[in-house]
Design an enzyme around this catalytic site. Sequence first.
Site, mmCIF file in Angstrom:
data_model
loop_
_atom_site.group_PDB
_atom_site.id
_atom_site.type_symbol
_atom_site.label_atom_id
_atom_site.label_comp_id
_atom_site.label_asym_id
_atom_site.label_seq_id
_atom_site.Cartn_x
_atom_site.Cartn_y
_atom_site.Cartn_z
ATOM 1 N N THR A 17 0.862 -1.185 0.000
ATOM 2 C CA THR A 17 0.000 0.000 0.000
ATOM 3 C C THR A 17 0.895 1.231 0.000
ATOM 4 O OG1 THR A 17 -0.043 0.043 2.403
ATOM 5 C CG2 THR A 17 -1.826 -1.128 1.332
ATOM 6 N N SER A 262 5.438 8.786 10.487
ATOM 7 C CA SER A 262 4.270 8.280 9.777
ATOM 8 C C SER A 262 4.588 8.188 8.294
ATOM 9 C CB SER A 262 3.073 9.197 10.051
ATOM 10 O OG SER A 262 2.609 9.759 8.852
ATOM 11 N N LYS A 263 3.802 7.353 7.627
ATOM 12 C CA LYS A 263 3.964 7.198 6.179
ATOM 13 C C LYS A 263 3.888 8.547 5.493
ATOM 14 C CE LYS A 263 2.062 2.697 4.982
ATOM 15 N NZ LYS A 263 1.072 2.026 4.192
ATOM 16 N N ARG A 264 3.183 9.473 6.117
ATOM 17 C CA ARG A 264 2.993 10.778 5.479
ATOM 18 C C ARG A 264 4.172 11.719 5.684
ATOM 19 N NH1 ARG A 264 -1.789 9.014 6.895
ATOM 20 N NH2 ARG A 264 -1.408 9.629 9.038
#
Length: 496
Positions: A17, A262-264
């Site tokens: 993902t 975080s992925k962000r």
Amino acid sequence: MHEPTRPVVARFCPSPTGNPHVGMARTALFSWAFARHHGGKFVFRVEDTDASRDSEDSYQLLIDVMRWLGLDWDEGVDIGGPHGPYRQSERMDIYADVARRLVEGGFAYKAYDSADELEGRRNAARAAGKPSGYDGLHRDLTPEQQADFEAEGREPVIRFKMPAKDWTFTDLVRGDITFGAENVQDFVIVRANGQPLYTLTNPTDDAMMGITHVLRGEDLLSSTPRQIALYEAFAEIGVGGGFTPEFGHLPFVMGNGSAKLSKRDPESNLLDYKPKGFLPEGLLNYMALLGWSIADDRDVFTLEEMVEVFQIGRVNPNPARFDLKKCEAINADHIRMLSVDDLQQRLLPFFQAANLIGAEPSADQLATLAVATPLVHERMTLLTEAVDMLRFLFIADDDFMIDEADRAKSLDHAGLEVVRAAREALDVANLTEWSTVAIESALRSSLVDGLGLKPRLAFGPVRVAVTGSRISPPLFESLELLGHARTMARLDAVLT
Ligand code: GLU
């Protein structure tokens, strides 16, 4: 010290993902280093059972990133192996079969509760101060009760029947951990629509692929008692090798402040590291420090050195903090550790991407890169900086430009006077040969001795005029490489 009791088979099993991220790669690195240290196998499986979130692009990027990092695998996606397929989306019939055998063996059951019913009971349990997980109401339905629910049109989920006992295991990173029976209730392994969940697919594959050591992020710690219970059931119904793997939960990676990376967070995106000019060696070294260290007084090491001494028991369970500056500093050290030849080869694609060297480099371009590389070898943190520093050499003369801010700082009236004197000193009439030594001596005697300038003030304007920037490789060498005619033309250009 942890000595594995069976030949090590470790794994990396991300879900495809979004973009691959740092936390993921750190997990892959530790698991890989563990496998390699113990002379074991490393399996790379992709957990793509969630069609709404997974993508083919992410799948490919995961493979690309692992290849770029150089974390090789013995079995898995792209290469196959004896336990394939290695994409969960291609193993659906296996999970259906395992779920069916669990139900037949009495280890799992169909539960028909509606969402509203579950929520009502959960709220009531909470209000009474009881654990709010599944209460086991449909555990022992008779075939008649099941038939009645089905007649109502209800579609069952499959729940795993948690044996009523406490769960203790020795985490390879955290030591003994116990989950009380009351905290681990019967959990769903297959959705009403037939879709198997992570809770089932992950242990099924680990069992069937013979995984002996599960190393993964701390966020998955709470799933471990459930998975251990599943392994005990698997041993009864003959799924896998009849043993339960050992588990080690790696520390969280924190970003800024007290939040998890975080992925962000932009620094989390692994795809950015290569184009920014990180070496895989540098990034791996830095990621190794997110929870591990080779020695108290040493930050820089190679992957081989890590493999040689990696002990999972020495991983620090406390959260690790991601620090991009430190990551860059380690990268700089790894750039210095490269041979000039190696560095030159790694720089080439960056020059090509910047259109400074063609797709089919000419012999001249390669020769220039070869002599220029040593000049910047010690001066970069990221490979891209070499492009900025050496652009002046490769750029077509018509495209040469001076950084405007640097021009304003260095090429004011006084600066132009310096350039004029430099031009004079470097004129063929005054210089017998075009070499670093001759250039240096001509400029020193004219600007430092003659005009009485401090070296910085003497050479700064020349540097900006000729290289276009205040940051460049050593000046005299740069002029030699650029050649007499091009140097003079650039000096002339700022004077006219
Ligand atoms: N696919 C899971 C994830 O990416 C794997 C977790 C595990 O290592 O067990 O979080």
